[in-house]
Enzyme design. Structure first.
Site, PDB file in Angstrom:
ATOM      1  N   GLY A 165      43.089  53.306 -24.607  1.00 22.33           N
ATOM      2  CA  GLY A 165      41.808  52.839 -25.167  1.00 22.33           C
ATOM      3  C   GLY A 165      41.732  51.300 -24.537  1.00 22.33           C
ATOM      4  N   ILE A 206      39.122  45.583 -27.945  1.00 26.92           N
ATOM      5  CA  ILE A 206      40.284  45.286 -28.389  1.00 26.92           C
ATOM      6  C   ILE A 206      41.397  45.660 -27.710  1.00 26.92           C
ATOM      7  CG2 ILE A 206      41.768  45.854 -30.447  1.00 26.92           C
ATOM      8  CD1 ILE A 206      39.112  45.723 -32.051  1.00 26.92           C
ATOM      9  N   ASP A 261      42.068  61.287 -20.679  1.00 32.86           N
ATOM     10  CA  ASP A 261      41.801  61.716 -22.124  1.00 32.86           C
ATOM     11  C   ASP A 261      43.018  61.457 -22.840  1.00 32.86           C
ATOM     12  OD1 ASP A 261      41.592  62.831 -24.625  1.00 32.86           O
ATOM     13  OD2 ASP A 261      40.609  64.825 -24.168  1.00 32.86           O
ATOM     14  N   ASN A 302      45.638  52.766 -29.430  1.00 29.87           N
ATOM     15  CA  ASN A 302      44.270  52.086 -29.566  1.00 29.87           C
ATOM     16  C   ASN A 302      43.090  53.125 -29.498  1.00 29.87           C
ATOM     17  OD1 ASN A 302      42.727  49.614 -30.316  1.00 29.87           O
ATOM     18  ND2 ASN A 302      41.885  50.153 -28.200  1.00 29.87           N
ATOM     19  N   SER A 336      41.105  51.128 -39.228  1.00 32.81           N
ATOM     20  CA  SER A 336      39.885  50.579 -39.493  1.00 32.81           C
ATOM     21  C   SER A 336      39.711  50.021 -40.928  1.00 32.81           C
ATOM     22  CB  SER A 336      38.766  51.502 -39.114  1.00 32.81           C
ATOM     23  OG  SER A 336      37.556  50.991 -39.483  1.00 32.81           O
ATOM     24  N   TYR A 366      35.124  59.725 -39.540  1.00 28.78           N
ATOM     25  CA  TYR A 366      35.699  58.732 -38.921  1.00 28.78           C
ATOM     26  C   TYR A 366      36.965  57.982 -39.815  1.00 28.78           C
ATOM     27  CZ  TYR A 366      36.627  54.010 -36.450  1.00 28.78           C
ATOM     28  OH  TYR A 366      37.138  52.793 -36.135  1.00 28.78           O
ATOM     29  N   LYS A 381      41.148  57.698 -39.971  1.00 30.72           N
ATOM     30  CA  LYS A 381      41.878  56.230 -39.672  1.00 30.72           C
ATOM     31  C   LYS A 381      42.810  56.356 -41.055  1.00 30.72           C
ATOM     32  CE  LYS A 381      40.493  54.553 -36.089  1.00 30.72           C
ATOM     33  NZ  LYS A 381      41.314  54.529 -34.975  1.00 30.72           N
TER      34      LYS A 381
END
Length: 253
Positions: free
Chosen positions: A11, A16, A62, A89, A142, A155, A159
């Site tokens: 990522g 970030i 991916d 990430n 997160s 989500y 996390k």
């Protein structure tokens, strides 16, 4: 070559992940970065070439795919013969009201955020366990793993699972000299969030330190946790949110 560390980062085409890649290059690491999009991967490699003491390679695809994970590991071993730092990430955020959330969206969030992180960590750890110096792994979580945020149930769950993975793997990885930690960013100015004209104003009011994070704020924390300066830190989560989780005002309030 062993005097320079080798890092894998998923990522990392922008935001970030890209800033972590830049920071690691500046500290002297070689970097193999991944992004889902071929174009973003190539742009990231081009923008980082010559940015530090290390070299940079791209591996598009991916990040949850077994083939892409294997390709990243193989690339690192072919070019350098070792893997010292890993940043899992890559992630996806699919907003949705809990009562209407689709199975399709749920399983896509779990596939990328949890399975992708799990199997990248597994692949890297299999290499690191054979190395005298082990290695350091960083997972991206997160603040939503710590505080409720509307329309992010799937989500947030994914996390929180990532943070528990890091904590749980201390038992299995520490004997090999492998450290594993998590960084949990709060509101951060990235390409995605800057598209919202209200984002910086809203989060500047909600954040005790008066502004959302920059990508360099998150990267600084990430590089520390990966570094030898954090050599006695493992199984921990570092929240980088300007104090938001201490008071947790909702942007919807």
């Amino acid at each position: 070559m062993k005097n320079q560390k080798v890092a894998l980062i998923t990522g990392a085409g922008q935001g970030i992940g890209l800033e972590i890649a830049r920071s690691l290059l500046e500290t002297g690491s070689h970097v193999i970065l991944n992004d889902l999009e071929q174009g973003l991967t190539e742009e990231a490699v081009a923008s980082l070439s010559g940015a530090g003491k290390g070299s940079v390679f791209g591996c598009a695809g991916d990040s949850a795919s077994e083939e892409v994970i294997s390709e990243m590991v193989e690339m690192a071993m072919r070019h350098f013969g070792h893997i010292d730092q890993v940043v899992a990430n890559a992630g996806i955020t699919l907003f949705g009201n809990f009562l209407d959330y689709s199975r399709e969206d749920f399983f896509e969030v779990v596939r990328i955020n949890q399975a992708g992180t799990f199997f990248l960590t597994q692949a890297a750890a299999r290499i690191m366990k054979r190395q005298p110096d082990g290695g350091s792994i960083l997972l991206t979580s997160s603040v939503t793993a710590h505080q409720s945020h509307e329309n992010l149930a799937a989500y947030a769950m994914s996390k929180a699972a990532v943070e528990m993975l890091a904590k749980n793997l201390v038992l299995e990885l520490a004997p090999f000299g492998i450290r594993i930690n998590t960084v949990a960013p709060g509101a951060t100015m990235t390409e995605r969030t800057t598209s919202d004209p209200n984002y910086i104003g809203t989060w500047s009011k909600l954040t005790p330190l008066g502004r959302p994070a920059s990508t360099t704020d998150i990267a600084a924390a990430a590089v520390f946790l990966l570094s030898d300066g954090a050599r006695h830190i493992t199984g921990q989560t570092l929240v980088v949110d300007g104090g938001w989780t201490s008071i947790s005002p909702s942007p919807y309030a």
